[in-house]
Design a protein around this motif. Structure first.
Motif, PDB file in Angstrom:
ATOM      1  N   MET A 184       0.850  -1.187   0.000  1.00  0.00           N
ATOM      2  CA  MET A 184       0.000   0.000   0.000  1.00  0.00           C
ATOM      3  C   MET A 184       0.883   1.234   0.000  1.00  0.00           C
ATOM      4  SD  MET A 184      -3.152  -0.982   2.468  1.00  0.00           S
ATOM      5  CE  MET A 184      -2.199  -1.773   3.747  1.00  0.00           C
ATOM      6  N   THR A 185       0.328   2.345  -0.460  1.00  0.00           N
ATOM      7  CA  THR A 185       1.116   3.558  -0.603  1.00  0.00           C
ATOM      8  C   THR A 185       0.579   4.644   0.293  1.00  0.00           C
ATOM      9  OG1 THR A 185       1.592   3.007  -2.882  1.00  0.00           O
ATOM     10  CG2 THR A 185       1.923   5.282  -2.233  1.00  0.00           C
ATOM     11  N   LEU A 186       1.484   5.330   0.965  1.00  0.00           N
ATOM     12  CA  LEU A 186       1.100   6.363   1.902  1.00  0.00           C
ATOM     13  C   LEU A 186       0.623   7.622   1.212  1.00  0.00           C
ATOM     14  CD1 LEU A 186       4.095   6.082   4.319  1.00  0.00           C
ATOM     15  CD2 LEU A 186       1.759   5.643   4.901  1.00  0.00           C
ATOM     16  N   SER A 187      -0.258   8.332   1.885  1.00  0.00           N
ATOM     17  CA  SER A 187      -0.584   9.706   1.520  1.00  0.00           C
ATOM     18  C   SER A 187      -1.197  10.341   2.744  1.00  0.00           C
ATOM     19  CB  SER A 187      -1.580   9.745   0.356  1.00  0.00           C
ATOM     20  OG  SER A 187      -2.792   9.132   0.717  1.00  0.00           O
ATOM     21  N   GLY A 188      -1.107  11.645   2.880  1.00  0.00           N
ATOM     22  CA  GLY A 188      -1.732  12.319   3.998  1.00  0.00           C
ATOM     23  C   GLY A 188      -0.757  12.864   4.997  1.00  0.00           C
ATOM     24  N   SER A 189      -1.144  12.915   6.265  1.00  0.00           N
ATOM     25  CA  SER A 189      -0.287  13.506   7.277  1.00  0.00           C
ATOM     26  C   SER A 189      -0.649  13.006   8.651  1.00  0.00           C
ATOM     27  CB  SER A 189      -0.436  15.036   7.256  1.00  0.00           C
ATOM     28  OG  SER A 189      -1.723  15.399   7.682  1.00  0.00           O
ATOM     29  N   GLY A 190       0.186  13.390   9.632  1.00  0.00           N
ATOM     30  CA  GLY A 190      -0.225  13.275  11.013  1.00  0.00           C
ATOM     31  C   GLY A 190       0.370  12.194  11.851  1.00  0.00           C
ATOM     32  N   GLY A 191       1.687  12.109  11.997  1.00  0.00           N
ATOM     33  CA  GLY A 191       2.307  11.269  12.990  1.00  0.00           C
ATOM     34  C   GLY A 191       2.279   9.792  12.699  1.00  0.00           C
ATOM     35  N   GLY A 192       1.905   9.392  11.561  1.00  0.00           N
ATOM     36  CA  GLY A 192       1.850   8.007  11.151  1.00  0.00           C
ATOM     37  C   GLY A 192       1.211   7.981   9.797  1.00  0.00           C
ATOM     38  N   MET A 203       9.623  12.871   4.430  1.00  0.00           N
ATOM     39  CA  MET A 203      10.921  13.519   4.321  1.00  0.00           C
ATOM     40  C   MET A 203      10.782  15.024   4.475  1.00  0.00           C
ATOM     41  SD  MET A 203      13.288  11.563   1.515  1.00  0.00           S
ATOM     42  CE  MET A 203      14.259  10.141   2.034  1.00  0.00           C
ATOM     43  N   GLY A 204       9.808  15.425   5.284  1.00  0.00           N
ATOM     44  CA  GLY A 204       9.665  16.832   5.608  1.00  0.00           C
ATOM     45  C   GLY A 204      10.589  17.220   6.758  1.00  0.00           C
ATOM     46  N   THR A 205      10.593  18.482   7.083  1.00  0.00           N
ATOM     47  CA  THR A 205      11.430  18.973   8.181  1.00  0.00           C
ATOM     48  C   THR A 205      10.629  19.155   9.465  1.00  0.00           C
ATOM     49  OG1 THR A 205      11.086  21.242   7.386  1.00  0.00           O
ATOM     50  CG2 THR A 205      13.076  20.086   6.635  1.00  0.00           C
ATOM     51  N   GLY A 206       9.371  18.718   9.472  1.00  0.00           N
ATOM     52  CA  GLY A 206       8.546  18.795  10.669  1.00  0.00           C
ATOM     53  C   GLY A 206       8.614  17.519  11.483  1.00  0.00           C
ATOM     54  N   THR A 207       7.654  17.359  12.384  1.00  0.00           N
ATOM     55  CA  THR A 207       7.686  16.204  13.291  1.00  0.00           C
ATOM     56  C   THR A 207       7.500  14.883  12.555  1.00  0.00           C
ATOM     57  OG1 THR A 207       5.325  16.529  13.737  1.00  0.00           O
ATOM     58  CG2 THR A 207       6.883  17.551  15.258  1.00  0.00           C
TER      59      THR A 207
END
Length: 369
Positions: A1-9, A109-113
């Motif tokens: 499966m492929t990721l999309s979205g946001s939020g700590g997982g 690969m963002g610079t956030g959490t």
């Protein structure tokens, strides 16, 4: 499966339809059934050891690649809840009656959490468990006052060029190096589901090799590199073209499920039905010796026969031991995917009972490094 979205997982994930997989898989399995008899990932030729027993030296200590020679790691992806990942994993373990060997997490690969590898929860869990991190080459979108923001791919060509070394790769490499303990690291799992949006298979290979080589240049020696595909056989050519080479890969992973009504697959597939075709193809066309891991697996429910989920999971130990001898880790996807009847977790009483029973098998109780 492929990721999309946001939020700590991993947020919502897109899923490939697998209706064609059953027919293709059965044909491949029949054609190559004899091949798995000669799998080289078990004891060396001439050894008296068998799968699940100690090798001739008497030791079941994990190899340098972190592969257990006498069995397989018992792992899971557990979604982080409101109290954080560590609390969610602990609650999951209490429910199944054992501690996980391996915890699988996801980062962008963002610079956030979301892009911070080896966060506090992971380091806490890693004291008594192995960690496998999936590092995704995109910046996940979020939901703010202006609404949702789309995920932003970084692009494999730019990663290979070194454009993100200073801002993304080097800081996270330093965090893993400081952690010290061995870590399994997967880059863009299911890359065969990411073309052409992120680039070509050749672009992926270049990006993967760049990450590997950059970590080496920075003196990061505690990473074991994982290459993970969907295992969806109609994409065999893409998967083969995306392999970085034996010198760059320590583990080979694949993700296969029994979706059933979730993706309108007309026939219920057993655990063996879902895993054998991909396993045989990988052994034949990618590597006969690298340790394999089922990086994601699970089953949807059959509303007409609720006990099917329990029986599905109860089959896992025997199938892995007898038919998938090169598999050295199995990782449950304990979540859902978009769509009706698409809960792939072990939350139901039947699934929980079957999964807990499978986790008690001695084959999945190996000494951690």
């Amino acid at each position: 499966m492929t990721l999309s979205g946001s939020g700590g997982g991993p947020p919502e994930r897109s899923v490939l339809p697998r209706a064609a997989l059953l027919l293709v898989g059965l044909l491949v399995a029949l054609a190559l059934l004899v091949a798995r008899q000669s799998d080289d990932s078990g004891p060396p030729s001439g050894s008296s050891a068998t799968a699940g027993s100690a090798p001739s030296g008497g030791s079941c200590a994990a190899s340098a690649a972190l592969a257990p020679p006498c069995g397989a790691w018992w792992g899971a992806y557990v979604p982080p809840g409101p109290n954080g990942l560590a609390a969610s994993v602990t609650a999951f373990e209490q429910r199944i009656g054992r501690r996980l060997d391996l915890v699988y997490t996801y980062h962008d690969m963002g610079t956030g959490t979301d892009g911070q590898l080896m966060d506090a929860d992971e380091q806490s869990l890693g004291r008594t468990r192995l960690l496998m991190l999936s590092w995704e080459s995109e910046v996940w979108g979020g939901s703010g006052s202006g609404g949702s923001t789309a995920d932003r791919p970084l692009g494999w060509q730019r990663i290979a060029s070194g454009a993100y070394d200073a801002t993304v790769i080097d800081p996270q490499a330093a965090r893993i190096k400081a952690y010290g303990k061995p870590v399994l690291l997967a880059f863009d799992q299911e890359m065969d589901d990411r073309t052409p949006a992120d680039g070509s298979p050749a672009d992926y290979v270049a990006a993967y090799r760049h990450l590997h080589d950059r970590f080496q240049q920075l003196g990061v020696t505690n990473v074991r590199w994982v290459w993970t595909v969907t295992g969806y056989l109609p994409r065999a050519a893409q998967m083969a073209a995306s392999y970085p080479g034996d010198a760059y890969v320590d583990w080979i992973g694949y993700d296969q499920y029994n979706y059933y009504l979730c993706k309108s697959v007309p026939t219920w597939q057993s655990f063996a039905d879902t895993q054998l075709p991909s396993y045989i193809w990988l052994r034949q066309h990618i590597s006969a010796t690298k340790p394999l891991l089922i990086a994601e697996y699970g089953t949807a429910a059959d509303p007409s026969q609720p006990q099917r989920q329990q029986q599905w999971y109860e089959q896992v130990p025997q199938v892995v031991r007898q038919q998938l001898p090169g598999v050295r880790a199995v990782v449950q996807w304990d979540s859902s995917v978009p769509g009706p009847d698409c809960d792939l977790s072990v939350d139901s009483p039947a699934a929980s009972a079957g999964y807990a029973a499978a986790g008690r098998d001695p084959y999945f109780h190996q000494p951690l490094p």
